[in-house]
Design an enzyme around this catalytic site. Structure first.
Site, mmCIF file in Angstrom:
data_model
loop_
_atom_site.group_PDB
_atom_site.id
_atom_site.type_symbol
_atom_site.label_atom_id
_atom_site.label_comp_id
_atom_site.label_asym_id
_atom_site.label_seq_id
_atom_site.Cartn_x
_atom_site.Cartn_y
_atom_site.Cartn_z
ATOM 1 N N PHE A 82 2.968 10.657 18.287
ATOM 2 C CA PHE A 82 2.422 11.484 17.259
ATOM 3 C C PHE A 82 1.073 11.013 16.590
ATOM 4 C CE2 PHE A 82 4.169 8.331 14.240
ATOM 5 C CZ PHE A 82 3.414 8.798 12.949
ATOM 6 N N LYS A 83 0.730 9.613 16.638
ATOM 7 C CA LYS A 83 -0.532 9.180 16.089
ATOM 8 C C LYS A 83 -1.522 9.742 16.668
ATOM 9 C CE LYS A 83 2.128 5.227 14.227
ATOM 10 N NZ LYS A 83 2.209 3.950 14.341
ATOM 11 N N ASP A 84 -1.376 10.318 18.060
ATOM 12 C CA ASP A 84 -2.406 10.592 18.658
ATOM 13 C C ASP A 84 -3.210 11.779 17.916
ATOM 14 O OD1 ASP A 84 -2.556 9.454 21.207
ATOM 15 O OD2 ASP A 84 -1.035 10.906 21.886
ATOM 16 N N THR A 115 0.816 2.999 17.721
ATOM 17 C CA THR A 115 -0.767 2.900 17.076
ATOM 18 C C THR A 115 -1.720 2.235 18.305
ATOM 19 O OG1 THR A 115 0.304 2.788 14.692
ATOM 20 C CG2 THR A 115 -2.164 2.077 15.438
#
Length: 355
Positions: A82-84, A115
């Site tokens: 989701f950090k993309d 991350t």
């Protein structure tokens, strides 16, 4: 944190409710990034460029399950984390300013898994950025380790280190506390300590609300419960900010057996356990949930002195019992917490991946 949070009226929420995810990110970012920093046309172009490599045409997708349960799919980026979503925007903003100022910086990142690979992906090949990633050996999944160690770009430097992600955060914090060293080497980080990361993640909550709310014509607006699996509480902080801006969501935090946030919400016990417990959700194996500092600040009514004293005590003793004026307030901000021991498949086990 911003000094002030914009308050959104019903008319604005109505207008935003039909927007695509990228358009929603543009509107939200424009509230905090004025045209004197990035002109609106440039801001729109940067965000479009950031999302150009996502596999799903909507970038973010809501899947509807049974009995009113929905899963917000935040894993359509290059590294499946989701950090993309937030890192690709942060990297575009960063390179925009570096090019204007003709500067070069070195990014230092500690990671519990997702991350590091997402940060590498966001800046690999950038001419004015070098990235150093500290990878805790044996504490990341194999695919995440491979995502980090197989990027053959001159500006990417990955080091395996002993210890878990909380332990490797300590030398990084020490480095960034040395202002002269940071200035000399032009250092910065892309962890969710960086405000830009949290800013973009606010959009997850607005997007989820608009897709789940039965009607925006009801008075008052109908609430939606958002379950947030989390480690360092970045997306939880983003949800709290969305609430403060006027979004009627109820937040429930979901953690694995590294349960500092659960204990904080339930009993006001913000203290470290003896050790980080390895779980199947390795990216959530975090005890020092540093974004809780942002949440405490929101709960305190933006009282920086109180929160600074609280966090300095935590640094010294690794244990803080929240004062009643803070712990009595999470109920409207955080509806509760849930323990999810051993989440199969990583962070997506409790609901979606708004971790």
């Amino acid at each position: 944190m911003p000094e002030e949070l914009p308050q959104l009226d019903r008319e604005t929420l109505h207008k935003w409710s039909t927007l695509s995810y990228p358009s929603l990110v543009k509107e939200l970012c424009s509230l905090f990034i004025g045209p004197e920093l990035i002109p609106r046309d440039d801001l729109n172009d940067l965000i479009d460029r950031a999302f150009s490599r996502f596999r799903h045409r909507e970038v973010v997708h809501l899947s509807r399950l049974r009995n009113g349960l929905n899963v917000l799919e935040l894993w359509h980026g290059v590294t499946y984390a989701f950090k993309d979503l937030s890192l690709c925007c942060t990297a575009q903003f960063l390179q925009y300013f570096l090019e204007k100022r003709k500067r070069h910086i070195t990014v230092v990142v500690g990671t519990s898994g997702d991350t590091g690979s997402a940060a590498i992906e966001s800046v690999q090949g950038a001419k004015n950025v070098d990235i150093i990633v500290l990878l805790p050996k044996g504490h990341c999944t194999k695919i995440q380790e491979l995502q980090m160690t197989t990027v053959l770009r001159e500006n990417v430097h990955v080091f395996g280190v002993e210890g878990n992600s909380d332990e490797l955060d300590e030398p990084i914090k020490t480095v960034f506390a040395d202002a002269a060293f940071v200035k000399k080497h032009n250092l910065m980080s892309l962890n969710s300590i960086n405000w830009s990361r949290v800013l973009v993640q606010i959009a997850h909550h607005f997007f989820a609300y608009f897709r789940c709310a039965p009607s925006l014509d009801m008075h008052p607006l109908p609430p939606v419960e958002v379950v947030v699996p989390t480690g360092a509480a970045g997306n939880l902080a983003a949800g709290c900010i969305a609430q403060k801006m006027g979004l009627p969501i109820h937040l429930v935090v979901a953690v694995n057996s590294n349960d500092i946030i659960h204990r904080t919400v339930q009993w006001g016990d913000f203290s470290l356990s003896k050790a980080v417990k390895p779980t199947l959700a390795s990216a959530m194996d975090i005890q020092v949930a540093y974004n809780m500092e942002r949440i405490f600040w929101l709960l305190s009514g933006s009282d920086s002195q109180v929160i600074r004293a609280l966090m300095e005590q935590f640094e010294r003793t690794k244990s803080v019992c929240l004062p009643k004026e803070l712990h009595s307030k999470p109920s409207p901000l955080l509806s509760g917490s849930r323990l999810c021991s051993q989440v199969p498949g990583g962070r997506a086990g409790c609901q979606a991946d708004p971790g």
